[in-house]
Design a protein around this motif. Structure first.
Motif, PDB file in Angstrom:
ATOM      1  N   ARG A  86       9.657  17.070  -7.657  1.00  0.00           N
ATOM      2  CA  ARG A  86      10.566  15.994  -7.243  1.00  0.00           C
ATOM      3  C   ARG A  86       9.719  14.760  -6.917  1.00  0.00           C
ATOM      4  N   VAL A  87       9.770  13.755  -7.772  1.00  0.00           N
ATOM      5  CA  VAL A  87       8.954  12.564  -7.531  1.00  0.00           C
ATOM      6  C   VAL A  87       9.783  11.474  -6.867  1.00  0.00           C
ATOM      7  N   THR A  88       9.098  10.576  -6.164  1.00  0.00           N
ATOM      8  CA  THR A  88       9.777   9.451  -5.517  1.00  0.00           C
ATOM      9  C   THR A  88      10.133   8.380  -6.551  1.00  0.00           C
ATOM     10  N   ASN A  89       9.153   8.059  -7.388  1.00  0.00           N
ATOM     11  CA  ASN A  89       9.339   6.965  -8.340  1.00  0.00           C
ATOM     12  C   ASN A  89       9.913   7.503  -9.658  1.00  0.00           C
ATOM     13  N   LEU A  90      11.163   7.937  -9.517  1.00  0.00           N
ATOM     14  CA  LEU A  90      11.857   8.566 -10.644  1.00  0.00           C
ATOM     15  C   LEU A  90      11.776   7.763 -11.933  1.00  0.00           C
ATOM     16  N   ASP A  91      11.921   6.445 -11.776  1.00  0.00           N
ATOM     17  CA  ASP A  91      11.963   5.583 -12.954  1.00  0.00           C
ATOM     18  C   ASP A  91      10.600   5.454 -13.636  1.00  0.00           C
ATOM     19  N   TYR A  92       9.551   5.983 -13.016  1.00  0.00           N
ATOM     20  CA  TYR A  92       8.217   5.904 -13.630  1.00  0.00           C
ATOM     21  C   TYR A  92       7.694   7.273 -14.056  1.00  0.00           C
ATOM     22  N   GLN A  93       8.591   8.247 -14.094  1.00  0.00           N
ATOM     23  CA  GLN A  93       8.179   9.605 -14.417  1.00  0.00           C
ATOM     24  C   GLN A  93       7.358   9.674 -15.711  1.00  0.00           C
ATOM     25  N   ASP A  94       7.763   8.899 -16.718  1.00  0.00           N
ATOM     26  CA  ASP A  94       7.069   8.953 -18.009  1.00  0.00           C
ATOM     27  C   ASP A  94       5.638   8.434 -17.924  1.00  0.00           C
ATOM     28  N   ASP A  95       5.370   7.558 -16.972  1.00  0.00           N
ATOM     29  CA  ASP A  95       3.991   7.075 -16.780  1.00  0.00           C
ATOM     30  C   ASP A  95       3.197   8.053 -15.922  1.00  0.00           C
ATOM     31  N   LEU A  96       3.908   8.672 -14.957  1.00  0.00           N
ATOM     32  CA  LEU A  96       3.214   9.509 -13.975  1.00  0.00           C
ATOM     33  C   LEU A  96       2.759  10.846 -14.562  1.00  0.00           C
ATOM     34  N   LEU A 136       0.838  -1.207   0.000  1.00  0.00           N
ATOM     35  CA  LEU A 136       0.000   0.000   0.000  1.00  0.00           C
ATOM     36  C   LEU A 136       0.870   1.253   0.000  1.00  0.00           C
ATOM     37  N   ASP A 137       2.002   1.190   0.696  1.00  0.00           N
ATOM     38  CA  ASP A 137       2.909   2.341   0.696  1.00  0.00           C
ATOM     39  C   ASP A 137       3.452   2.619  -0.703  1.00  0.00           C
ATOM     40  N   SER A 138       3.723   1.540  -1.461  1.00  0.00           N
ATOM     41  CA  SER A 138       4.184   1.751  -2.838  1.00  0.00           C
ATOM     42  C   SER A 138       3.097   2.455  -3.648  1.00  0.00           C
ATOM     43  N   ILE A 139       1.844   1.985  -3.484  1.00  0.00           N
ATOM     44  CA  ILE A 139       0.738   2.591  -4.244  1.00  0.00           C
ATOM     45  C   ILE A 139       0.536   4.041  -3.797  1.00  0.00           C
ATOM     46  N   LEU A 140       0.693   4.250  -2.482  1.00  0.00           N
ATOM     47  CA  LEU A 140       0.555   5.608  -1.956  1.00  0.00           C
ATOM     48  C   LEU A 140       1.612   6.527  -2.573  1.00  0.00           C
ATOM     49  N   SER A 141       2.840   6.022  -2.681  1.00  0.00           N
ATOM     50  CA  SER A 141       3.915   6.850  -3.244  1.00  0.00           C
ATOM     51  C   SER A 141       3.600   7.210  -4.702  1.00  0.00           C
ATOM     52  N   TRP A 142       2.966   6.272  -5.403  1.00  0.00           N
ATOM     53  CA  TRP A 142       2.550   6.494  -6.801  1.00  0.00           C
ATOM     54  C   TRP A 142       1.561   7.663  -6.879  1.00  0.00           C
ATOM     55  N   TYR A 143       0.573   7.653  -6.000  1.00  0.00           N
ATOM     56  CA  TYR A 143      -0.444   8.718  -5.993  1.00  0.00           C
ATOM     57  C   TYR A 143       0.105  10.049  -5.494  1.00  0.00           C
ATOM     58  N   GLU A 144       0.983   9.978  -4.507  1.00  0.00           N
ATOM     59  CA  GLU A 144       1.592  11.227  -4.027  1.00  0.00           C
ATOM     60  C   GLU A 144       2.414  11.866  -5.136  1.00  0.00           C
ATOM     61  N   ASP A 145       3.076  11.020  -5.937  1.00  0.00           N
ATOM     62  CA  ASP A 145       3.840  11.544  -7.072  1.00  0.00           C
ATOM     63  C   ASP A 145       2.915  12.238  -8.078  1.00  0.00           C
ATOM     64  N   ILE A 146       1.774  11.606  -8.388  1.00  0.00           N
ATOM     65  CA  ILE A 146       0.844  12.229  -9.357  1.00  0.00           C
ATOM     66  C   ILE A 146       0.354  13.567  -8.800  1.00  0.00           C
ATOM     67  N   LEU A 147       0.089  13.561  -7.495  1.00  0.00           N
ATOM     68  CA  LEU A 147      -0.389  14.804  -6.862  1.00  0.00           C
ATOM     69  C   LEU A 147       0.688  15.890  -6.933  1.00  0.00           C
ATOM     70  N   ARG A 148       1.931  15.522  -6.659  1.00  0.00           N
ATOM     71  CA  ARG A 148       3.037  16.494  -6.748  1.00  0.00           C
ATOM     72  C   ARG A 148       3.130  17.072  -8.159  1.00  0.00           C
ATOM     73  N   LEU A 149       3.023  16.177  -9.157  1.00  0.00           N
ATOM     74  CA  LEU A 149       3.117  16.627 -10.550  1.00  0.00           C
ATOM     75  C   LEU A 149       1.951  17.541 -10.904  1.00  0.00           C
ATOM     76  N   LYS A 150       0.780  17.200 -10.365  1.00  0.00           N
ATOM     77  CA  LYS A 150      -0.424  17.994 -10.628  1.00  0.00           C
ATOM     78  C   LYS A 150      -0.245  19.414 -10.068  1.00  0.00           C
ATOM     79  N   VAL A 151       0.292  19.471  -8.844  1.00  0.00           N
ATOM     80  CA  VAL A 151       0.398  20.761  -8.166  1.00  0.00           C
ATOM     81  C   VAL A 151       1.592  21.571  -8.666  1.00  0.00           C
TER      82      VAL A 151
END
Ligand code: ZN
Length: 345
Positions: free
Chosen positions: A288-298, A267-282
């Protein structure tokens, strides 16, 4: 295990060393703090320091005398670890412990009992140890480990000296990981961010080659869920459950893995995914995203969500965490979560 190998818990370690140096060792300690922050390792380091035959002037164990080696391999007759049987630490386990405490230490100065997950003591187990906490033998040291000290009876808590464990910062985690593992910097950052302040989890993840693979499967499942029919939520929930039930402890780690603990990590991994989308949105693409390697998806995902929906998704994941921690059957909670976090539902 020695204090020198405990990371990011300077206050707790200092307090324990000071007890030894001043010869003011209490008979009962309550180590409290979030899971994975080093309570078990520190309890073993403390037990080693108490019985070490060649301690350092600073109050740490040597790590190599007979006593230290036996404690490290879990074979010391004077240092015992009590773990819950299933969901509970039973009154029989406590009675056995009390009986053992009746005998003087075999070779060390102290007889130490470490009670893991003390929040699993039921009320009769708790009541059974009140007397020994009140009038302990001179050589007895009990260490209760708890993530949720409010679940313990106040009469137990008041008889213990409390030592608090805190979550480490991302920088402290990265530093600790760097000192132990030879990982690329990007991976260090990902592992640190995913372990949410828990050095134990960070080390487990870094030494577990399956972690990055699991993470890939989890994120793929989340992405598939966006595109597939809503009925897929059931399958996705089941997939996460099976990953959780197969995850094992890293070799040599004192942490005992549970299904609930593994699910929380997922769940923490999924949470980090959503927090990253929120960071990108805002903050836009420079966030600065956590899941750097998934930036292109996020990045494209941030366009599919409203800020309100993203906040609601984060809340839904946090709520699911609480359900899992509360030992509620995870399947239904997970299914509901998947409905709540999809952009189009
Ligand atoms: Zn030693």
């Amino acid at each position: 295990m020695i204090f020198a190998n405990i990371y990011a818990q300077d206050m707790a370690v200092r307090a324990l060393k000071s007890c030894i140096k001043k010869n003011q060792v209490a008979h009962a300690y309550l180590f409290t703090g979030p899971s994975g922050t080093g309570k078990s390792s520190t309890a073993l380091a403390f037990a080693s320091a108490l019985n070490c035959t060649n301690p350092t002037p600073e109050g740490d164990a040597c790590g190599s005398c007979l006593s230290c080696s036996r404690i490290a391999s879990g074979e010391d007759a004077d240092v015992r670890v009590v773990r819950p049987e299933g969901n509970q630490t039973t009154i029989e386990q406590m009675r056995d412990m009390i009986k053992e405490l009746g005998y003087a230490p075999f070779s060390g100065k102290y007889k130490v009992f470490i009670i893991e997950q003390a929040d699993t003591l039921n009320s009769s187990s708790e009541n059974s140890i009140l007397k020994v906490l009140e009038e302990p033998p001179a050589y007895a040291v009990l260490i209760l480990l708890s993530c949720n000290q409010s679940s313990l009876l106040p009469t137990i808590r008041s008889r213990c000296r409390t030592v608090r464990f805190r979550q480490a910062s991302d920088e402290e985690l990265e530093e600790a990981l760097r000192s132990r593992f030879n990982l690329p910097e990007d991976d260090l950052r990902i592992v640190a961010a995913c372990s949410r302040g828990a050095v134990g989890y960070a080390f487990d993840m870094a030494s577990d080659s399956g972690f990055m693979e699991d993470r890939q499967v989890i994120f793929q499942a989340v992405k598939d869920w966006y595109e597939g029919p809503p009925v897929l939520g059931l399958q996705t929930a089941e997939l996460l459950r099976s990953i959780a039930s197969e995850r094992k402890s890293a070799k040599g780690s004192p942490e005992v893995r549970t299904l609930a603990g593994n699910l929380l990590e997922i769940l923490d991994s999924i949470l980090s995914w959503y927090e990253d989308i929120l960071r990108l949105k805002v903050s836009g693409e420079s966030a600065r995203v956590t899941n750097l390697d998934y930036q292109d998806d996020l990045i494209p995902m941030s366009g599919r969500y409203s800020t309100a929906k993203l906040c609601a998704s984060v809340r839904a994941i946090m709520e699911t965490r609480r359900y899992v921690q509360g030992n509620i059957t995870p399947q239904l909670a997970l299914e509901n979560m998947f409905i709540a976090i999809r952009p189009d539902l």
